[in-house]
Structure formats: structure tokens, C-alpha cells
Design a protein around this motif. Structure first.
Motif, mmCIF file in Angstrom:
data_model
loop_
_atom_site.group_PDB
_atom_site.id
_atom_site.type_symbol
_atom_site.label_atom_id
_atom_site.label_comp_id
_atom_site.label_asym_id
_atom_site.label_seq_id
_atom_site.Cartn_x
_atom_site.Cartn_y
_atom_site.Cartn_z
ATOM 1 N N LYS A 115 -13.465 87.479 -27.945
ATOM 2 C CA LYS A 115 -12.658 87.725 -29.145
ATOM 3 C C LYS A 115 -11.191 87.348 -28.952
ATOM 4 O O LYS A 115 -10.524 86.956 -29.903
ATOM 5 C CB LYS A 115 -12.758 89.200 -29.579
ATOM 6 C CG LYS A 115 -14.151 89.628 -29.979
ATOM 7 C CD LYS A 115 -14.641 88.821 -31.160
ATOM 8 C CE LYS A 115 -16.052 89.222 -31.531
ATOM 9 N NZ LYS A 115 -16.665 88.324 -32.500
ATOM 10 N N LEU A 116 -10.668 87.483 -27.745
ATOM 11 C CA LEU A 116 -9.255 87.208 -27.480
ATOM 12 C C LEU A 116 -8.936 85.720 -27.434
ATOM 13 O O LEU A 116 -7.807 85.317 -27.703
ATOM 14 C CB LEU A 116 -8.837 87.837 -26.146
ATOM 15 C CG LEU A 116 -8.769 89.354 -26.098
ATOM 16 C CD1 LEU A 116 -8.592 89.811 -24.653
ATOM 17 C CD2 LEU A 116 -7.630 89.870 -26.963
ATOM 18 N N LEU A 117 -9.933 84.903 -27.076
ATOM 19 C CA LEU A 117 -9.695 83.480 -26.868
ATOM 20 C C LEU A 117 -10.458 82.652 -27.895
ATOM 21 O O LEU A 117 -11.364 83.143 -28.556
ATOM 22 C CB LEU A 117 -10.093 83.108 -25.443
ATOM 23 C CG LEU A 117 -9.363 83.913 -24.363
ATOM 24 C CD1 LEU A 117 -9.931 83.630 -22.999
ATOM 25 C CD2 LEU A 117 -7.870 83.629 -24.397
ATOM 26 N N ASP A 118 -10.081 81.387 -28.015
ATOM 27 C CA ASP A 118 -10.711 80.512 -29.003
ATOM 28 C C ASP A 118 -11.975 79.843 -28.484
ATOM 29 O O ASP A 118 -12.839 79.452 -29.266
ATOM 30 C CB ASP A 118 -9.713 79.433 -29.461
ATOM 31 C CG ASP A 118 -8.544 80.040 -30.210
ATOM 32 O OD1 ASP A 118 -8.758 81.001 -30.977
ATOM 33 O OD2 ASP A 118 -7.411 79.565 -30.023
ATOM 34 N N ASP A 119 -12.094 79.696 -27.173
ATOM 35 C CA ASP A 119 -13.272 79.047 -26.619
ATOM 36 C C ASP A 119 -13.479 79.535 -25.191
ATOM 37 O O ASP A 119 -12.520 79.595 -24.409
ATOM 38 C CB ASP A 119 -13.106 77.521 -26.631
ATOM 39 C CG ASP A 119 -14.374 76.793 -26.230
ATOM 40 O OD1 ASP A 119 -15.440 77.099 -26.788
ATOM 41 O OD2 ASP A 119 -14.300 75.915 -25.350
ATOM 42 N N VAL A 120 -14.711 79.875 -24.857
ATOM 43 C CA VAL A 120 -15.076 80.278 -23.499
ATOM 44 C C VAL A 120 -16.353 79.511 -23.159
ATOM 45 O O VAL A 120 -17.325 79.544 -23.917
ATOM 46 C CB VAL A 120 -15.329 81.798 -23.387
ATOM 47 C CG1 VAL A 120 -15.698 82.173 -21.960
ATOM 48 C CG2 VAL A 120 -14.127 82.592 -23.872
ATOM 49 N N ARG A 121 -16.330 78.824 -22.032
ATOM 50 C CA ARG A 121 -17.494 78.037 -21.606
ATOM 51 C C ARG A 121 -17.825 78.363 -20.157
ATOM 52 O O ARG A 121 -16.947 78.697 -19.375
ATOM 53 C CB ARG A 121 -17.204 76.544 -21.717
ATOM 54 C CG ARG A 121 -16.942 76.108 -23.138
ATOM 55 C CD ARG A 121 -16.667 74.650 -23.227
ATOM 56 N NE ARG A 121 -16.272 74.334 -24.594
ATOM 57 C CZ ARG A 121 -16.060 73.123 -25.032
ATOM 58 N NH1 ARG A 121 -16.198 72.100 -24.216
ATOM 59 N NH2 ARG A 121 -15.705 72.923 -26.280
ATOM 60 N N TYR A 122 -19.103 78.209 -19.840
ATOM 61 C CA TYR A 122 -19.573 78.463 -18.476
ATOM 62 C C TYR A 122 -20.399 77.280 -17.998
ATOM 63 O O TYR A 122 -21.167 76.678 -18.760
ATOM 64 C CB TYR A 122 -20.454 79.724 -18.435
ATOM 65 C CG TYR A 122 -21.146 79.897 -17.102
ATOM 66 C CD1 TYR A 122 -20.496 80.487 -16.033
ATOM 67 C CD2 TYR A 122 -22.447 79.443 -16.905
ATOM 68 C CE1 TYR A 122 -21.120 80.622 -14.793
ATOM 69 C CE2 TYR A 122 -23.080 79.577 -15.670
ATOM 70 C CZ TYR A 122 -22.409 80.174 -14.629
ATOM 71 O OH TYR A 122 -23.021 80.298 -13.407
ATOM 72 N N SER A 123 -20.263 76.960 -16.713
ATOM 73 C CA SER A 123 -21.164 76.015 -16.066
ATOM 74 C C SER A 123 -21.316 76.428 -14.604
ATOM 75 O O SER A 123 -20.471 77.138 -14.058
ATOM 76 C CB SER A 123 -20.633 74.570 -16.174
ATOM 77 O OG SER A 123 -19.408 74.436 -15.484
ATOM 78 N N HIS A 124 -22.427 76.002 -14.024
ATOM 79 C CA HIS A 124 -22.658 76.236 -12.597
ATOM 80 C C HIS A 124 -22.827 74.870 -11.968
ATOM 81 O O HIS A 124 -23.791 74.156 -12.258
ATOM 82 C CB HIS A 124 -23.902 77.107 -12.380
ATOM 83 C CG HIS A 124 -24.024 77.584 -10.974
ATOM 84 N ND1 HIS A 124 -24.781 76.944 -10.030
ATOM 85 C CD2 HIS A 124 -23.436 78.631 -10.339
ATOM 86 C CE1 HIS A 124 -24.676 77.577 -8.871
ATOM 87 N NE2 HIS A 124 -23.866 78.604 -9.035
ATOM 88 N N GLU A 125 -21.846 74.477 -11.148
ATOM 89 C CA GLU A 125 -21.838 73.149 -10.545
ATOM 90 C C GLU A 125 -21.544 73.259 -9.055
ATOM 91 O O GLU A 125 -20.650 74.005 -8.655
ATOM 92 C CB GLU A 125 -20.745 72.285 -11.192
ATOM 93 C CG GLU A 125 -20.868 72.166 -12.694
ATOM 94 C CD GLU A 125 -19.597 71.607 -13.332
ATOM 95 O OE1 GLU A 125 -18.806 70.936 -12.631
ATOM 96 O OE2 GLU A 125 -19.395 71.859 -14.531
ATOM 97 N N ASP A 126 -22.282 72.506 -8.270
ATOM 98 C CA ASP A 126 -22.053 72.453 -6.819
ATOM 99 C C ASP A 126 -21.998 73.840 -6.183
ATOM 100 O O ASP A 126 -21.154 74.113 -5.322
ATOM 101 C CB ASP A 126 -20.769 71.683 -6.499
ATOM 102 C CG ASP A 126 -20.813 70.249 -7.015
ATOM 103 O OD1 ASP A 126 -21.888 69.628 -6.923
ATOM 104 O OD2 ASP A 126 -19.775 69.763 -7.511
ATOM 105 N N GLY A 127 -22.865 74.743 -6.634
ATOM 106 C CA GLY A 127 -22.930 76.083 -6.062
ATOM 107 C C GLY A 127 -21.795 77.002 -6.483
ATOM 108 O O GLY A 127 -21.564 78.027 -5.853
#
Length: 139
Positions: A115-127
Motif C-alpha cells: 500500500k505504501l509503494l507504487d510497485d513491488v516485485r519479486y524474483s529469485h535469481e542465482d540463489g
């Protein structure tokens, strides 16, 4: 794009104070308005607390990083850790219309981050877990 500011933290809750001080200095350097900086501080405090509390169940000392930079009219942060893979965006939205006694524990902090931010993204890369936060700047 401006300079990327980077902070390396240990998995210790005492690091939250250092994080807040670093964010304040970065905000000053990048001329970020106080409300946006406050929102980033709350969001990163929540996410870093989760990393410290849950990412390393085997214990021991670990290091992870936070980067912050201004790109165009946006402020962006990237939190990277090598803990247990965990996508905070998969946490179900909390049931806000229930009483405190009926509400399930957990998920409220991540709800506030969204809610506080405009965009939140997640990825799992190279451990590593990568959580990218973005907020449009008003100035």
C-alpha cells in the motif's frame, strides 16, 4: 539515473537503526521528499525485519544488501538476500474486516509495503531473493 547507493547489512535487528540513518542520508543526497522517504523506511524496515527473522533458519551471521537510486521520476530500492527463497507477494491479503481476535497472524506488514509503494516485485535469481520497490516521486 543518479548514483546507486548501497548498504550491506548483517542479519541482526540492531541493523534497522543503521538502515534508517542510511535512508535519511540517501534521501537528502537525492532530494527525496520526506513522505516518500518515510514510506520507503517503513517498507524496508518491514522487509529487512522479515529477512533477519526468517531468511536464515540455520542461524549464523549472514550479509545482505539494499540499494537505492533515483531513476527519472521514480525512487527505486532493491533488497537482495541469499536466504530461504521467499516471495512476500504470495502472502494472502490480510482479512482487515475481522476483529483482532479473529484475524490470522502475519501478512499485515507486507500488506503495508504494497500500500505504501507504487510497485513491488519479486524474483529469485542465482540463489538470491530480489525484492524491488518503486515509488513515483511528486517532485
Amino acid at each position: 539515473m543518479t548514483e546507486r547507493h548501497k548498504l550491506v547489512l548483517k542479519n541482526d535487528l540492531s541493523e534497522l537503526q543503521r538502515l534508517a540513518q542510511w535512508l535519511e542520508a540517501c534521501g537528502e543526497a537525492e532530494a527525496v521528499d520526506p513522505k516518500t522517504l518515510f514510506n520507503f523506511n517503513l517498507a524496508l524496515d518491514e522487509l529487512v525485519t522479515n529477512v533477519v527473522s526468517y531468511a536464515y533458519p540455520e542461524g549464523g551471521e549472514h550479509a545482505f544488501s539494499v540499494e537505492l537510486w533515483r531513476e527519472g521520476g521514480r525512487l527505486i530500492a532493491m533488497l537482495v538476500d541469499d536466504g530461504v527463497p521467499f516471495n512476500p507477494l504470495e502472502i494472502a491479503e490480510p482479512e482487515l474486516d475481522t476483529t483482532l481476535d479473529e484475524r490470522k497472524i502475519g501478512g499485515l506488514g507486507v500488506h503495508f509495503v504494497r500500500k505504501l509503494l507504487d510497485d513491488v516485485r519479486y524474483s529469485h535469481e542465482d540463489g538470491r531473493n530480489h525484492v524491488r520497490l518503486m515509488k513515483h516521486l511528486s517532485v
